[in-house]
Each structure stands twice: as structure tokens, then as C-alpha cells.
Motif scaffolding. Structure first.
Motif, PDB file in Angstrom:
ATOM      1  N   ASN A   1       0.840  -1.187   0.000  1.00  0.00           N
ATOM      2  CA  ASN A   1       0.000   0.000   0.000  1.00  0.00           C
ATOM      3  C   ASN A   1       0.880   1.243   0.000  1.00  0.00           C
ATOM      4  OD1 ASN A   1      -2.019   1.844   0.351  1.00  0.00           O
ATOM      5  ND2 ASN A   1      -2.439   1.336   2.476  1.00  0.00           N
ATOM      6  N   VAL A   2       0.675   2.130  -0.977  1.00  0.00           N
ATOM      7  CA  VAL A   2       1.488   3.347  -1.061  1.00  0.00           C
ATOM      8  C   VAL A   2       0.661   4.620  -0.872  1.00  0.00           C
ATOM      9  CG1 VAL A   2       3.196   2.273  -2.565  1.00  0.00           C
ATOM     10  CG2 VAL A   2       1.247   3.453  -3.599  1.00  0.00           C
ATOM     11  N   TRP A   3      -0.664   4.470  -0.733  1.00  0.00           N
ATOM     12  CA  TRP A   3      -1.544   5.644  -0.649  1.00  0.00           C
ATOM     13  C   TRP A   3      -2.698   5.285   0.270  1.00  0.00           C
ATOM     14  CZ3 TRP A   3      -2.413  10.463  -0.599  1.00  0.00           C
ATOM     15  CH2 TRP A   3      -3.630  11.036  -0.948  1.00  0.00           C
ATOM     16  N   SER A   4      -2.683   5.804   1.505  1.00  0.00           N
ATOM     17  CA  SER A   4      -3.648   5.368   2.510  1.00  0.00           C
ATOM     18  C   SER A   4      -4.075   6.526   3.402  1.00  0.00           C
ATOM     19  CB  SER A   4      -3.019   4.265   3.382  1.00  0.00           C
ATOM     20  OG  SER A   4      -3.890   3.859   4.401  1.00  0.00           O
ATOM     21  N   ARG A   5      -5.399   6.670   3.568  1.00  0.00           N
ATOM     22  CA  ARG A   5      -5.957   7.676   4.487  1.00  0.00           C
ATOM     23  C   ARG A   5      -5.464   9.086   4.175  1.00  0.00           C
ATOM     24  NH1 ARG A   5      -4.999   2.949   6.678  1.00  0.00           N
ATOM     25  NH2 ARG A   5      -6.619   1.916   7.904  1.00  0.00           N
ATOM     26  N   GLY A   6      -5.288   9.357   2.883  1.00  0.00           N
ATOM     27  CA  GLY A   6      -4.863  10.688   2.478  1.00  0.00           C
ATOM     28  C   GLY A   6      -3.401  10.990   2.712  1.00  0.00           C
ATOM     29  N   THR A   7      -2.588   9.945   2.976  1.00  0.00           N
ATOM     30  CA  THR A   7      -1.171  10.159   3.255  1.00  0.00           C
ATOM     31  C   THR A   7      -0.307   9.232   2.417  1.00  0.00           C
ATOM     32  OG1 THR A   7      -1.184   8.576   5.107  1.00  0.00           O
ATOM     33  CG2 THR A   7      -1.620  10.886   5.637  1.00  0.00           C
ATOM     34  N   THR A   8       0.973   9.615   2.282  1.00  0.00           N
ATOM     35  CA  THR A   8       1.929   8.826   1.528  1.00  0.00           C
ATOM     36  C   THR A   8       3.009   8.290   2.479  1.00  0.00           C
ATOM     37  OG1 THR A   8       3.356  10.724   1.097  1.00  0.00           O
ATOM     38  CG2 THR A   8       1.572  10.317  -0.475  1.00  0.00           C
ATOM     39  N   PHE A   9       3.937   7.502   1.913  1.00  0.00           N
ATOM     40  CA  PHE A   9       5.043   6.939   2.700  1.00  0.00           C
ATOM     41  C   PHE A   9       6.387   7.453   2.181  1.00  0.00           C
ATOM     42  CE2 PHE A   9       1.415   4.126   2.919  1.00  0.00           C
ATOM     43  CZ  PHE A   9       1.219   4.063   4.284  1.00  0.00           C
ATOM     44  N   HIS A  10       6.333   8.669   1.605  1.00  0.00           N
ATOM     45  CA  HIS A  10       7.526   9.389   1.162  1.00  0.00           C
ATOM     46  C   HIS A  10       7.154  10.869   1.152  1.00  0.00           C
ATOM     47  CE1 HIS A  10       5.065   9.144  -2.478  1.00  0.00           C
ATOM     48  NE2 HIS A  10       5.708  10.211  -2.901  1.00  0.00           N
TER      49      HIS A  10
END
Length: 361
Positions: A54-63
Motif C-alpha cells: 500500500n502506497v496511498w492510505s488515508r490521504g497520506t503517503t510513505f515518502h
């Protein structure tokens, strides 16, 4: 006995996928590099050939992104962990494919800054409300017909895809237009300009549904064009629900997208409780058509999530039924295999059993 293979379909695809979705919640996987290495080692040993992080969750990113805020828990753990590119590197070293999964699609928390700061981007119901309850929270949907929304969504996808080597991307049932929505000022004006009449009050009006579906299809087509222009891996996987539900509730015409070559891989979510219901959904006409058109098809199977853990005998039978039809299997999700959602069977038993199942792929 399993259901017979439908006439006219190949018995086995060129290569079936055995994959798993990885998420940050509820899981500590993204916040511990040693945990990422352990996970990939165990998945490789169990015969897995693909991961869908998952790279796009709950309106947030992981970078750090130009389009959205970073996930708060990752900031706390250390953004230098870079979970997506770390997982990508670990997967490649093990000969596994990595397909970034844009889980939340066009859905945003109702209190997200992008929703509050850009009200003209947000879809609305006929009563004027701009959110719906999803996953126990109020969620809003950005308008796939709005050019600024399209630019933001495509920009986010392109940004992720350019960061590290991957094998394509995946959209799911949240890449959608909820059928109750479309009565906001922007959509209403656009519809009236094109048709000469305001949107019908009946949100299930077929012409009104078709018009909105075309807007969503337009965004998908534009995404594919941008990927091609930037020479980015163009393989688009879609993970919807069963076809009638996907279209009638989310305006996802994935049958049309398949025949129109807008998607390259189909992972149909089949979370039916009973084996009878599972087998029935395997034989839905839209899946058979996708196979006839030559589209690779995998089945999304619930391994475990929350209080619902699928026992190994049932998982084994669901995998057998899927493989018998020529389909690969993608499990939801990592922690439901032999992690925190192992249930009464326990982690060690499930890990050994799923390793044995994986050897039969």
C-alpha cells in the motif's frame, strides 16, 4: 469436486501469480527494516511471487510528496526507512514482482486538508452532504471529472512510480465514483452543459450512471497516456469487487476497461464467507469474458483481517478452486497469513501450511 472449467477458456494461464497485499495498518511492517527483511524472506520461502504494498492510505503517503502529507506514524518511526523502496529492493533481490497499491484511490478523510481547502473538488450527494461512512470513518470523494483532481491524482501516481523500480501499479475498489454522488456544483454544471438538462434526482438513472462512468474512465485513460509519455512501467492492475456490485455501487465498468485495454491485469476480490458463494463468484460472466480477451486474472482471497481469519482448510480449498479455473491468488493481507491475525490456528501452523500450499502453485 470443484466447478468445471468454462468451455473455451484456457485451463491454466501462462503463469499464475501467488501474491499478498502489504499494509501499514494494523501492522508494524513499514516501521522496522528488519521486519521488512523477515517478511520478504518468509514470503519467498512460502512460494510467493508478487507483493502489493500500500502506497496511498488515508490521504497520506510513505515518502515526502508534492501532493499529500506523509503518514504520521512513519514520520515518528523515521521517514528514512522509506518502506516502499526498501520493500521494492528486497523483493527484486528475491525475484519477486512489486506492484504499488494505491489503496485509497480518490477517497480522502472528510477532514483532510485537501477536502477542506478545495471544496470545489469534492463530490456531493443530492442532499448536499459531501461524505459517507467507510471503514467506520467519514470519507469524502474527489471528483474524477475535475481537471485539478486528475492532475493531482496522476501526479501522485507518477511520483511514486518514479522513485524506485517497480513492475506496474494497482488501483482497487476505491478508484471509483460512488453512485450516490455527483450533485455538487462542478459536476451538475458540466453535466448540464453537455446534456442540456440537470442531473436526474434518481442517482440510479442509467444514462446518468453512464455519463459519470465515462468521466472515471477518462481519468484512467489519461493516467495510462501519462505513464506512456514518461516511459514509466505502464502495467495497470485493477482489484475491484464482483462486476455487478462494482458497477452499480462504484461506477467501475471493469469489463469495458478490460476490453478497451485500459487495464492489464485483473484481481477480483472474492471475500465470500461460504465455499459455495466463493465458487459461484468465480464463475461470474465478466471474469470469463476477461479471460477470453486474454487478460490475466487473479482472485483476491481473504486470509485474515481483524476478527475474521479464514481457517487453513478453507483457504486451501479456495486456492484450489481458483487454481482449477486457471486463476492465481492474491491474499489479503500480510498479517492475515501467519501474523497478528493468525487466529486460533497460530502463526507457526499457518506459516507451515501456507508454505505447503505455495509449493503447489
Amino acid at each position: 469436486m470443484g466447478a468445471p472449467v468454462a468451455a473455451g477458456l484456457p485451463t491454466v494461464q501462462r503463469k499464475r501469480t501467488l501474491g499478498v497485499w502489504l499494509t501499514n495498518s494494523p501492522s508494524r511492517l513499514y516501521y522496522d527494516r528488519a521486519e521488512m527483511t523477515r517478511a520478504l524472506n518468509e514470503l519467498q520461502a512460502a512460494g510467493f511471487t508478487a507483493i502489493y504494498p500500500n502506497v496511498w492510505s488515508r490521504g497520506t503517503t510513505f515518502h515526502r510528496s508534492r501532493f499529500a502529507p506523509v503518514e504520521p506514524a512513519l514520520i515518528k518511526a523515521g521517514i528514512e526507512l522509506d518502506p516502499i523502496c526498501t520493500l521494492a529492493k528486497e523483493a527484486r533481490q528475491r525475484g519477486m514482482k512489486i506492484i504499488p497499491w494505491f489503496e485509497y484511490g480518490l477517497m480522502e478523510p472528510a477532514d483532510a486538508a485537501v477536502v477542506q481547502d478545495n471544496p470545489e473538488w469534492v463530490l456531493a450527494k443530492a442532499d448536499g452532504s459531501r461524505s459517507m461512512t467507510m471503514h467506520g470513518k467519514q470519507m469524502s470523494w474527489l471528483n474524477p471529472a475535475h481537471p485539478d483532481v486528475r492532475e493531482r491524482f496522476i501526479g501522485l501516481v507518477m511520483e511514486v512510480m518514479q522513485r524506485c523500480r517497480v513492475n506496474g501499479l494497482q488501483l482497487d475498489d476505491h478508484f471509483a465514483w460512488p453512485v450516490e454522488f455527483g450533485y455538487d456544483a462542478y459536476t451538475s454544471t458540466l453535466y448540464e452543459q453537455e446534456t442540456g438538462a440537470p442531473p436526474p434526482q434518481d442517482h440510479t438513472n442509467r444514462y446518468w450512471m453512464t455519463w459519470r462512468r465515462r468521466q472515471l474512465t477518462g481519468l484512467l485513460r489519461e493516467l495510462r497516456q501519462r505513464l506512456k509519455q514518461e516511459s514509466i512501467p505502464q502495467r495497470i492492475s485493477l482489484s475491484p469487487g464482483p462486476f455487478r456490485f462494482a458497477y452499480n455501487h462504484w461506477l467501475q465498468d471493469w469489463e469495458l476497461w478490460a476490453v478497451g485495454e485500459l487495464i492489464d491485469d485483473l484481481v477480483v476480490q472474492n471475500y465470500a464467507y461460504s465455499l459455495q458463494g466463493f465458487a459461484k463468484d468465480l464463475n461470474q460472466p465478466a471474469i470469463r469474458k476477461a479471460r477470453q480477451w486474454g487478460l490475466p486474472v487473479q482472485i483476491g482471497v481473504l486470509a485474515g483481517f481483524g476478527k475474521r481469519t479464514t481457517p487453513i482448510p478453507v483457504l486451501a480449498e479456495k486456492k484450489r478452486l481458483s487454481n482449477e479455473q486457471g486463476y492465481g491468488v492474491i491474499y489479503f493481507y500480510w498479517e492475515g497469513l501467519w501474523g497478528v491475525h493468525s487466529g486460533k490456528e497460530g502463526s507457526e501452523y499457518r506459516r507451515k501450511a501456507l508454505k505447503q500450499l505455495g509449493s503447489q502453485n
